[in-house]
Design an enzyme around this catalytic site. Structure first.
Site, short mmCIF file in Angstrom:
data_model
loop_
_atom_site.label_atom_id
_atom_site.label_comp_id
_atom_site.label_asym_id
_atom_site.label_seq_id
_atom_site.Cartn_x
_atom_site.Cartn_y
_atom_site.Cartn_z
CD GLU A 144 -2.98 -1.10 2.27
OE1 GLU A 144 -2.92 -0.16 3.09
OE2 GLU A 144 -3.83 -2.00 2.35
CG HIS A 190 -8.88 6.62 1.72
ND1 HIS A 190 -8.83 6.33 0.37
CD2 HIS A 190 -8.30 5.57 2.34
CE1 HIS A 190 -8.27 5.16 0.19
NE2 HIS A 190 -7.93 4.67 1.37
NE ARG A 198 -4.42 5.64 3.30
CZ ARG A 198 -5.09 4.93 4.19
NH1 ARG A 198 -5.49 5.51 5.31
NH2 ARG A 198 -5.34 3.65 3.99
CG HIS A 233 -9.90 7.25 5.81
ND1 HIS A 233 -10.88 6.29 5.69
CD2 HIS A 233 -8.74 6.57 6.04
CE1 HIS A 233 -10.34 5.09 5.82
NE2 HIS A 233 -9.05 5.22 6.07
NE ARG A 240 -4.70 5.83 9.44
CZ ARG A 240 -5.10 4.87 8.59
NH1 ARG A 240 -4.41 3.74 8.52
NH2 ARG A 240 -6.14 5.03 7.83
#
Length: 549
Positions: free
Chosen positions: A113, A230, A276, A336, A371
């Protein structure tokens, strides 16, 4: 009604459930949640859990990826704990019977990811990891006779005396009465605030009540300006916001603009798999430039059968919305994850003695300014375990502190049961004022609009000033109502929402820079002067805390 426990845990996401499971070995546990037991971000998480497992991976690599994503605000000791103790927590649930996705040879398959340089993402059910893991731990908790669970119980406040937490006040929606739970150890695991925004991937209940209540009780909260958006949520008129996991890009999906161009190529070394914050900001920029409201996530170059097998939940949701996932999905960023939260140390301790916090409600120092994907579920388990371990050591050192607490409670029971004039089973003004029934939906909609407009992906000084002024006016208007009372449930929920929105905006207003998922158009660069945590505490205004390295 009054209950006594060794541990009270507020929240039924993975942090609360895992904490309850581990704490049940040391005494009686009372677990409360304001809706049903599966209404949590953890349950809805698609991506997975990041932890070192592959022989080619090392904790130091996971550490480095987390630090890079955190943009200079990660606390090194906390990250070190996460990456080194994380594999133990994964091993623990595997030994208990948790089944992660495996290949044909029976080996656990690891995904990739955004922000990760190694495959270290554990998945279950393809794109339903949160549901599988949370459900598994919930079933383990249900088997524990020491755990008593209360759904439809909303947190109202903490019972504190002489700087120590002695339990909680909660509202039983079934009986429409207040109940009091008493314990020497109380854990906040109430989740984040992202559902306070107009477009969010969170359950509607995730509006930051726990953070607001802790703040008003005197807890320090930090880094509330960092709300992670997100990058990829389905964007379709008339349809609910629905997350499209980062793992979809991990399997090779492209981000395309209206002209069909991969607009992230050459913008970052990881292209679509950049962290992100960067991806969300680039999508936001492209959307504003093109004026269509969305860009596309293209999977048409990938094997459709592999896509259907790997992402069954997302594929089904796309089909429900009339979208062919194997072609392209219209997407836009959505609120998110709450990166900041209630300030705590490496043992989950807040500044109020005997009050702990873990999960998304906590600011452990792991996340920094942004994060890293799939670190959140791991953080839930790692720090829940540390809280229980710390409490167990304290109880042992105090020669059965729980027994001493119960003895003391016998003499002081009347006082504890009537903190601030409240009595167990007392119905003050909750649900008595029908004229206030409609106040919360209206305030919720307005707060969401203000947060989205002034504290979204990109903020500026003028907008934040306007947003804060409107929040103040809204609170003044509510307090001026003839029926207003902080003891009325709708007023109470409104004040929680406004408190959370104000904490976010005040943090963003103070931070005169852009860092991680906090972007300011009037201060577009990072500033060394703001390489600190912002800290807010009721009655003390804004202060800062140095990064722990």
């Amino acid at each position: 009604m009054e209950h006594k426990y060794n541990y009270i845990i507020v929240g039924s996401g993975l942090a609360g459930l895992y904490c309850a499971l581990k704490a049940s070995a040391y005494g009686k546990v009372g677990l409360i949640t304001k809706r049903n037991l599966t209404d949590s971000n953890s349950y809805n998480a698609q991506g997975g859990i990041a932890a070192v497992y592959d022989k080619n991976d090392k904790p130091v690599f996971h550490f480095d990826d987390t630090i890079v994503a955190g943009r200079g605000l990660c606390d090194f000791p906390s990250v070190d704990i996460l990456v080194n103790e994380g594999p133990e927590r994964i091993s623990d649930i595997i030994k208990r019977g948790m089944k992660f996705d495996m290949d044909k040879e029976g080996h656990i398959t690891l995904g990739l990811e955004g922000g990760h340089h190694k495959r270290r993402i554990f998945h279950a059910g393809g794109d339903a990891t949160g549901r599988y893991v949370t459900s598994f731990v919930l079933e383990q908790v249900k088997k524990e006779p020491n755990v008593e669970m209360f759904s439809d119980h909303a947190l109202l406040g903490f019972l504190t005396r002489n700087g120590k937490c002695e339990g909680v006040r909660c509202w039983n929606y079934e009986t429409n009465k207040e109940e009091i739970l008493l314990a020497p150890h109380t854990v906040i695991a109430t989740g984040g605030t992202a559902a306070a925004y107009t477009h969010s991937t969170n359950p509607r209940s995730t509006t930051g009540d726990g953070i607001a209540i802790a703040y008003r009780a005197g807890c320090e909260v930090e880094d509330m300006e960092f709300i992670q958006f997100h990058p990829t949520a389905i964007c379709k008129e008339g349809a609910d916001t629905f997350l499209v996991s980062e793992a979809v890009r991990g399997e090779g999906a492209y981000l395309l603009n209206q002209a069909g161009e991969r607009f992230l190529l050459g913008k970052h070394e990881l292209n679509e798999l950049a962290p992100r914050d960067f991806v969300a900001q680039m999508i936001d920029r492209e959307i504003k430039k093109e004026g269509k409201g969305w860009v596309y996530l293209s999977l048409k170059h990938l094997d459709p059968e592999a896509i259907k097998s790997r992402f069954p939940t997302i594929y089904a949701k796309c089909a429900e919305y009339g979208i062919d996932m194997c072609d392209r999905i219209p997407i836009a960023p959505a609120a998110h994850y709450t990166v900041g939260g209630i300030c705590c140390d490496e043992e989950g301790r807040t500044n109020i003695e005997n009050l702990f916090v873990c999960g998304e409600a906590a600011s452990t120092g792991v996340m920094g300014a942004n994060r890293l994907a799939s670190n959140s579920l791991l953080e839930c388990m790692v720090f829940a375990q540390r809280i229980v371990d710390f409490c167990a050591r304290q109880d042992s050192a105090a020669n059965s502190a729980v027994g001493q607490y119960d003895a003391e409670l016998g003499a002081e029971k009347a006082h504890v049961g009537q903190v601030e004039g409240y009595r167990s089973g007392y119905v003050p003004q909750y649900f008595r004022e029908a004229a206030l029934d409609d106040i919360f939906p209206g305030v919720r909609k307005k707060v969401a609009e203000l947060l989205t407009q002034y504290a979204g992906i990109v903020r500026d000084d003028e907008g934040l000033r306007k947003g804060l002024a409107e929040l103040r006016a809204m609170e003044d208007g509510i307090r001026a109502l003839p029926q207003f009372s902080e003891d009325e449930i709708n007023c109470f929920r409104c004040l929680n929402l406004i408190t959370v929105a104000r904490l976010i905006m005040e943090g963003a207003f103070y931070r005169k820079e852009s860092r991680g998922c906090m972007k300011r158009s009037d201060f577009p660069e990072e500033s060394a002067a703001f390489e600190v945590h912002t800290v807010q505490q009721i009655g003390k205004g804004m202060t800062t805390r140095a990064i722990r390295k």
